[in-house]
Motif scaffolding. Structure first.
Motif, PDB file in Angstrom:
ATOM      1  N   ILE A 152      34.106  43.947  56.096  1.00 10.80           N
ATOM      2  CA  ILE A 152      34.825  42.679  55.907  1.00 10.80           C
ATOM      3  C   ILE A 152      33.957  41.675  55.164  1.00 10.80           C
ATOM      4  N   ASP A 153      32.667  41.632  55.491  1.00  8.99           N
ATOM      5  CA  ASP A 153      31.743  40.728  54.799  1.00  8.99           C
ATOM      6  C   ASP A 153      31.663  41.079  53.315  1.00  8.99           C
ATOM      7  N   GLU A 154      31.650  42.368  53.023  1.00  8.65           N
ATOM      8  CA  GLU A 154      31.596  42.819  51.637  1.00  8.65           C
ATOM      9  C   GLU A 154      32.860  42.408  50.883  1.00  8.65           C
ATOM     10  N   THR A 155      33.995  42.504  51.558  1.00  2.24           N
ATOM     11  CA  THR A 155      35.262  42.069  50.956  1.00  2.24           C
ATOM     12  C   THR A 155      35.210  40.580  50.621  1.00  2.24           C
ATOM     13  N   ASN A 156      34.760  39.780  51.563  1.00  2.00           N
ATOM     14  CA  ASN A 156      34.679  38.334  51.343  1.00  2.00           C
ATOM     15  C   ASN A 156      33.753  37.996  50.175  1.00  2.00           C
ATOM     16  N   LYS A 157      32.655  38.729  50.073  1.00  2.00           N
ATOM     17  CA  LYS A 157      31.693  38.518  48.994  1.00  2.00           C
ATOM     18  C   LYS A 157      32.325  38.830  47.640  1.00  2.00           C
ATOM     19  N   GLN A 158      33.029  39.962  47.566  1.00  2.00           N
ATOM     20  CA  GLN A 158      33.629  40.370  46.297  1.00  2.00           C
ATOM     21  C   GLN A 158      34.780  39.446  45.893  1.00  2.00           C
ATOM     22  N   ILE A 159      35.527  38.960  46.869  1.00  2.00           N
ATOM     23  CA  ILE A 159      36.608  38.014  46.566  1.00  2.00           C
ATOM     24  C   ILE A 159      36.032  36.703  46.016  1.00  2.00           C
ATOM     25  N   THR A 160      34.919  36.259  46.587  1.00  2.00           N
ATOM     26  CA  THR A 160      34.256  35.046  46.102  1.00  2.00           C
ATOM     27  C   THR A 160      33.794  35.225  44.658  1.00  2.00           C
ATOM     28  N   GLU A 161      33.216  36.392  44.367  1.00  2.00           N
ATOM     29  CA  GLU A 161      32.744  36.683  43.011  1.00  2.00           C
ATOM     30  C   GLU A 161      33.914  36.763  42.037  1.00  2.00           C
ATOM     31  N   LEU A 162      35.010  37.379  42.482  1.00  2.00           N
ATOM     32  CA  LEU A 162      36.177  37.524  41.618  1.00  2.00           C
ATOM     33  C   LEU A 162      36.846  36.170  41.362  1.00  2.00           C
ATOM     34  N   ARG A 163      36.841  35.324  42.372  1.00  2.00           N
ATOM     35  CA  ARG A 163      37.468  34.011  42.256  1.00  2.00           C
ATOM     36  C   ARG A 163      36.773  33.157  41.187  1.00  2.00           C
ATOM     37  N   ALA A 164      35.502  33.426  40.959  1.00  2.00           N
ATOM     38  CA  ALA A 164      34.730  32.647  39.987  1.00  2.00           C
ATOM     39  C   ALA A 164      35.089  32.994  38.543  1.00  2.00           C
ATOM     40  N   LYS A 165      35.801  34.096  38.345  1.00  2.00           N
ATOM     41  CA  LYS A 165      36.171  34.521  36.994  1.00  2.00           C
ATOM     42  C   LYS A 165      37.507  33.886  36.589  1.00  2.00           C
ATOM     43  N   GLU A 166      37.727  33.811  35.284  1.00  2.00           N
ATOM     44  CA  GLU A 166      38.954  33.182  34.778  1.00  2.00           C
ATOM     45  C   GLU A 166      39.543  33.989  33.622  1.00  2.00           C
ATOM     46  N   GLY A 167      40.846  33.769  33.386  1.00  2.00           N
ATOM     47  CA  GLY A 167      41.517  34.359  32.237  1.00  2.00           C
ATOM     48  C   GLY A 167      41.457  35.877  32.203  1.00  2.00           C
ATOM     49  N   PRO A 168      41.378  36.452  31.002  1.00  2.00           N
ATOM     50  CA  PRO A 168      41.342  37.911  30.829  1.00  2.00           C
ATOM     51  C   PRO A 168      40.186  38.572  31.585  1.00  2.00           C
ATOM     52  N   GLU A 169      39.076  37.814  31.700  1.00  2.00           N
ATOM     53  CA  GLU A 169      37.921  38.355  32.440  1.00  2.00           C
ATOM     54  C   GLU A 169      38.302  38.621  33.890  1.00  2.00           C
ATOM     55  N   PHE A 170      39.040  37.702  34.489  1.00  2.00           N
ATOM     56  CA  PHE A 170      39.505  37.892  35.866  1.00  2.00           C
ATOM     57  C   PHE A 170      40.439  39.095  35.949  1.00  2.00           C
ATOM     58  N   ASP A 171      41.410  39.163  35.037  1.00  2.00           N
ATOM     59  CA  ASP A 171      42.394  40.246  35.066  1.00  2.00           C
ATOM     60  C   ASP A 171      41.723  41.613  35.008  1.00  2.00           C
ATOM     61  N   LYS A 172      40.763  41.755  34.091  1.00  2.00           N
ATOM     62  CA  LYS A 172      40.071  43.034  33.932  1.00  2.00           C
ATOM     63  C   LYS A 172      39.228  43.362  35.167  1.00  2.00           C
ATOM     64  N   ALA A 173      38.548  42.354  35.697  1.00  2.00           N
ATOM     65  CA  ALA A 173      37.710  42.574  36.884  1.00  2.00           C
ATOM     66  C   ALA A 173      38.559  42.959  38.081  1.00  2.00           C
ATOM     67  N   PHE A 174      39.723  42.335  38.201  1.00  2.00           N
ATOM     68  CA  PHE A 174      40.634  42.653  39.298  1.00  2.00           C
ATOM     69  C   PHE A 174      41.126  44.096  39.195  1.00  2.00           C
ATOM     70  N   LEU A 175      41.553  44.506  38.027  1.00  2.00           N
ATOM     71  CA  LEU A 175      42.057  45.872  37.839  1.00  2.00           C
ATOM     72  C   LEU A 175      40.969  46.907  38.094  1.00  2.00           C
ATOM     73  N   SER A 176      39.767  46.599  37.644  1.00  2.00           N
ATOM     74  CA  SER A 176      38.641  47.506  37.870  1.00  2.00           C
ATOM     75  C   SER A 176      38.335  47.639  39.357  1.00  2.00           C
ATOM     76  N   ARG A 177      38.374  46.500  40.071  1.00  2.00           N
ATOM     77  CA  ARG A 177      38.120  46.482  41.511  1.00  2.00           C
ATOM     78  C   ARG A 177      39.183  47.290  42.258  1.00  2.00           C
ATOM     79  N   ILE A 178      40.442  47.092  41.877  1.00  2.00           N
ATOM     80  CA  ILE A 178      41.531  47.789  42.541  1.00  2.00           C
ATOM     81  C   ILE A 178      41.456  49.290  42.288  1.00  2.00           C
ATOM     82  N   ALA A 179      41.180  49.690  41.042  1.00  2.00           N
ATOM     83  CA  ALA A 179      41.094  51.120  40.711  1.00  2.00           C
ATOM     84  C   ALA A 179      40.003  51.805  41.535  1.00  2.00           C
TER      85      ALA A 179
END
Length: 224
Positions: free
Chosen positions: A147-174
């Motif tokens: 759970i701590d790891e999830t919270n950490k990764q969500i915080t890191e992902l939240r810091a991204k914006e635009g296409p960078e966020f979209d790509k990082a999200f898809l990579s994380r989900i895959a």
């Protein structure tokens, strides 16, 4: 006279040893039964703990995908990513609901299905309880780290914006769906004799495989 006394003592010792041996032998069946019952009880408890841990891990996995998807619903810029995020959220919410219903029918309390934390289940019998306690040793700590790891990764992902966020999200989900598939395959092998639970795992695996494939396909499209 001394020799006779020695012989008398030797015979007495032999008789006493025989009586003690008989008494021990007379108690053996009950002692063996108790030990066997304790051993079997521990095995049952350890198996119960293992099942609870697996269900807890699966629930934490679902919760992780739900939280990531909610973030993407808010922050993704590509409509296709937003739509995919909604699909992920609803599918994993459904997965958790199915798992929750099954757990309740098993009289199993898995906290990760309720509040995203750890797992527990009531068991009875000294051997069963001992086995369960042994099996659950550090289980809460393990799930807590996840759970701590999830919270950490969500915080890191939240810091991204635009296409960078979209790509990082898809990579994380895959990557997550791939790991989820591995966990589900292991579970299907472990619980292949439990038809109801096996059906839940198989259905969930189908959903997760579809998500992994779709995430990779969207990644390819966004690179064009």
């Amino acid at each position: 006279m001394g020799n006779k006394n020695w012989k008398t003592r030797a015979v007495a010792a032999a008789v006493m040893t025989g009586l003690l041996g008989f008494a021990a032998h007379a108690e053996d069946p009950m002692a063996k039964q108790d030990k066997e019952a304790m051993k079997q009880g521990k095995q049952v408890g350890e198996a119960a703990a293992k099942r609870v841990q697996f269900v807890g891990s699966l629930a934490v996995f679902n919760n992780r995908q739900i939280e990531l998807a909610r973030l993407a619903e808010e922050q993704a810029t590509d409509p296709r990513v937003k739509e995919f995020a909604t699909k992920i959220r609803t599918d994993h919410e459904s997965n958790n609901q199915t798992l929750r219903t099954w757990a309740e029918n098993q009289q199993m309390t898995v906290s990760a299905l309720m509040d995203g934390s750890t797992s527990d289940m009531g068991v009875g019998g000294s051997g069963v309880q001992q086995g369960y306690d042994k099996g659950m040793d550090k289980a809460g700590e393990k799930l807590g780290k996840s759970i701590d790891e999830t919270n950490k990764q969500i915080t890191e992902l939240r810091a991204k914006e635009g296409p960078e966020f979209d790509k990082a999200f898809l990579s994380r989900i895959a990557e997550d769906q791939k790991k989820g598939n591995e966990m589900l395959k292991k579970g299907r092998g472990e619980y292949k004799n439990d038809a109801t639970f096996l059906a839940i795992l198989s259905q969930t695996e189908g959903v997760v495989s579809g998500h992994e494939k779709e995430a990779k396909e969207l990644e390819k499209q966004m690179k064009k």
